[in-house]
Write a protein that holds these residues in place. Structure first.
Motif, short mmCIF file in Angstrom:
data_model
loop_
_atom_site.label_atom_id
_atom_site.label_comp_id
_atom_site.label_asym_id
_atom_site.label_seq_id
_atom_site.Cartn_x
_atom_site.Cartn_y
_atom_site.Cartn_z
N ARG A 53 -15.36 -3.78 -3.92
CA ARG A 53 -16.07 -5.37 -3.63
C ARG A 53 -16.10 -5.02 -1.74
N ALA A 105 0.63 -0.86 -0.19
CA ALA A 105 0.02 -0.28 -0.15
C ALA A 105 0.98 1.35 0.06
N PRO A 152 -15.97 -1.89 0.17
CA PRO A 152 -15.76 -0.12 0.75
C PRO A 152 -15.26 0.01 2.12
N GLY A 153 -13.59 0.14 1.84
CA GLY A 153 -13.68 0.76 4.05
C GLY A 153 -12.98 -0.45 4.32
N LEU A 192 -10.05 -2.09 3.27
CA LEU A 192 -8.05 -1.85 2.66
C LEU A 192 -8.34 -0.79 4.34
N ASP A 193 -8.65 0.41 4.79
CA ASP A 193 -8.41 1.84 5.26
C ASP A 193 -8.95 1.12 6.75
N PHE A 240 -10.15 -4.02 -4.82
CA PHE A 240 -10.49 -4.88 -3.98
C PHE A 240 -11.63 -3.70 -2.33
N ASP A 241 -11.34 -2.13 -2.49
CA ASP A 241 -12.53 -1.22 -2.34
C ASP A 241 -13.30 -1.58 -3.01
N ARG A 276 -5.75 -2.52 -4.81
CA ARG A 276 -6.65 -1.68 -3.85
C ARG A 276 -7.84 -0.88 -4.81
N PRO A 277 -7.59 0.05 -6.01
CA PRO A 277 -8.95 0.12 -6.53
C PRO A 277 -10.31 -1.11 -6.85
#
Length: 127
Positions: free
Chosen positions: A112, A57, A114-115, A117-118, A109-110, A106-107
């Motif tokens: 699919r 990341a 949302p939030g 990985l954050d 996975f995010d 990341r795009p």
């Protein structure tokens, strides 16, 4: 790069003498859209895999080879961890000469999850 073998003798290079110039098969990838949430959570629950994801990341796409990560496991275990991350739709890999380089998806996975990985990438360690 593809090499065509001109020798009539069998050299173990596969059918019709064609080889890709690499001794290993290309990695298989799972798209995040095909990943159940429990698979994603299980992949992210392991401390070594979490370290890999966090380091990816913080790196530009395709700049980190598998051997560039400082994790306390051998090559076989590292290969397994990357396979789990690919299977969870988190990592994409490609071969560049003798190196296998990585990118965090990341795009995708995010989209699919949302939030997720954050939350995982957030530094919650006490100071």
């Amino acid at each position: 790069m593809v090499f065509i073998e001109h020798s009539a003798s069998g050299s173990g290079r596969g059918e019709r003498g064609v080889t890709t110039g690499s001794h290993r098969a290309a990695p298989e990838h799972t798209h995040p859209d095909d990943v159940p949430v429990l698979t994603a959570l299980a992949a992210l629950a392991d401390p070594v895999r979490l370290t890999l994801v966090r380091e990816l990341a913080g790196s530009a796409a395709w700049t980190r080879s598998c051997g560039s990560f400082d994790v306390p496991v051998g090559k076989a275990a590292l290969s397994h961890h990357f396979a789990v991350l690919r299977g969870a739709g988190l990592v994409e890999q490609r071969d560049e000469g003798p190196r296998r380089v990585n990118r965090l998806r990341r795009p995708e996975f995010d989209a699919r999850f949302p939030g997720l990985l954050d939350l995982v990438l957030r530094d919650d360690e006490p100071s």
